[in-house]
Design a protein around this motif. Structure first.
Motif: not given
Length: 111
Positions: A27-37
């Motif tokens: 879910y977080r990856f789809v929203r932010r598109r930043q793996l490091t976050d």
């Protein structure tokens, strides 16, 4: 019987916790598109699930050892298992929090 139920609970906690952490990661990856976050919170979620599951597994081992007629051999095996799992728990805690369990959370405050 109780020891086996605690073992089952430990495995379920680890599996469900890992699934929840993975769902939150996606879910977080789809929203932010930043793996490091999103990588660090994912590792922390999986680590917490493993830590809690290990507690259940240790409790199951202790109950099984005490419920069956305790012998020096079974108590020795239990001590070894608990030592290994304690080491794993401490290692995971250091990995999650970046400090030893006996260290203060605030770097300014000595313990």
């Amino acid at each position: 019987m109780t020891g086996a139920l605690l073992d089952l609970a430990g495995v379920i906690v680890i599996a469900v916790g890992t699934l929840v952490a993975t769902a939150a990661f996606v879910y977080r990856f789809v929203r932010r598109r930043q793996l490091t976050d999103v990588y660090t919170p994912y590792r922390q979620g999986v680590g917490r699930a493993i830590l809690l599951g290990l507690e259940f597994l240790v409790a199951g081992d202790i109950i099984r050892t005490v419920a069956i007629s305790p012998t020096f051999q079974s108590v020795g095996v239990l001590a070894g298992v608990v030592a290994v799992r304690t080491f794993l728990s401490m290692s995971l805690q250091v990995e999650l929090e970046g400090r030893w369990p006996w260290q203060s959370k605030d770097p300014q405050v000595p313990r």
